[in-house]
Design a protein around this motif. Sequence first.
Motif, PDB file in Angstrom:
ATOM      1  N   SER A 133     -51.902-128.621 -43.744  1.00 30.64           N
ATOM      2  CA  SER A 133     -51.956-128.661 -42.277  1.00 30.64           C
ATOM      3  C   SER A 133     -50.531-128.529 -41.740  1.00 30.64           C
ATOM      4  O   SER A 133     -49.547-128.638 -42.479  1.00 30.64           O
ATOM      5  N   GLU A 134     -50.398-128.311 -40.439  1.00 30.14           N
ATOM      6  CA  GLU A 134     -49.065-128.154 -39.836  1.00 30.14           C
ATOM      7  C   GLU A 134     -48.247-129.426 -40.015  1.00 30.14           C
ATOM      8  O   GLU A 134     -47.046-129.361 -40.261  1.00 30.14           O
ATOM      9  N   ALA A 135     -48.890-130.585 -39.909  1.00 27.99           N
ATOM     10  CA  ALA A 135     -48.177-131.861 -40.060  1.00 27.99           C
ATOM     11  C   ALA A 135     -47.683-132.018 -41.495  1.00 27.99           C
ATOM     12  O   ALA A 135     -46.551-132.467 -41.728  1.00 27.99           O
ATOM     13  N   GLU A 137     -47.026-129.553 -43.621  1.00 25.56           N
ATOM     14  CA  GLU A 137     -45.945-128.586 -43.834  1.00 25.56           C
ATOM     15  C   GLU A 137     -44.636-129.088 -43.239  1.00 25.56           C
ATOM     16  O   GLU A 137     -43.572-128.933 -43.827  1.00 25.56           O
ATOM     17  N   ALA A 138     -44.715-129.696 -42.092  1.00 22.13           N
ATOM     18  CA  ALA A 138     -43.517-130.229 -41.434  1.00 22.13           C
ATOM     19  C   ALA A 138     -42.933-131.368 -42.273  1.00 22.13           C
ATOM     20  O   ALA A 138     -41.710-131.444 -42.481  1.00 22.13           O
TER      21      ALA A 138
END
Length: 146
Positions: A133-135, A137-138
């Motif tokens: 998810s984007e979270a 990956e961050a």
Amino acid sequence: MRALLVILLLIATPVFAVQPDEILDDPALEARARVITADLRCVVCRNESVDDSNAEIARDIRLMVRERLVAGDSNAEAIQYMVDRYGEFILLNPRITGTNLLLWLAGPALLLTGLLVAVISLRRRRVTEEPLSEAEEARLAQLLDE
């Protein structure tokens, strides 16, 4: 050279296990006796046939087998006489009956059970790859930068 000869003689001693005074005059009976004693286990020497053993008890067993054959026993009767006297342990190749059947089947059954457990374990461990998810990956980028 002499030491090598002594070592070779010591290794080859089972070849001389059947003594000349044990051999029967009738070649057919002697051949039958050899077949029987090759399949009987020496009760002193682990996993060595009576025919190959130099132990005193092996000599006694060889003589008993020859006595049974001279008395008119068949090979099966002579072997059964020895089993009655010493138990199934005396057979180098035990019969596949009764309790022995359980022992014969236990090894393959345990192997198959182990393989089944291993396959089930590997299937449960299989991870399906889903994209992060984007979270996630961050967070991964943040950890790699540190």
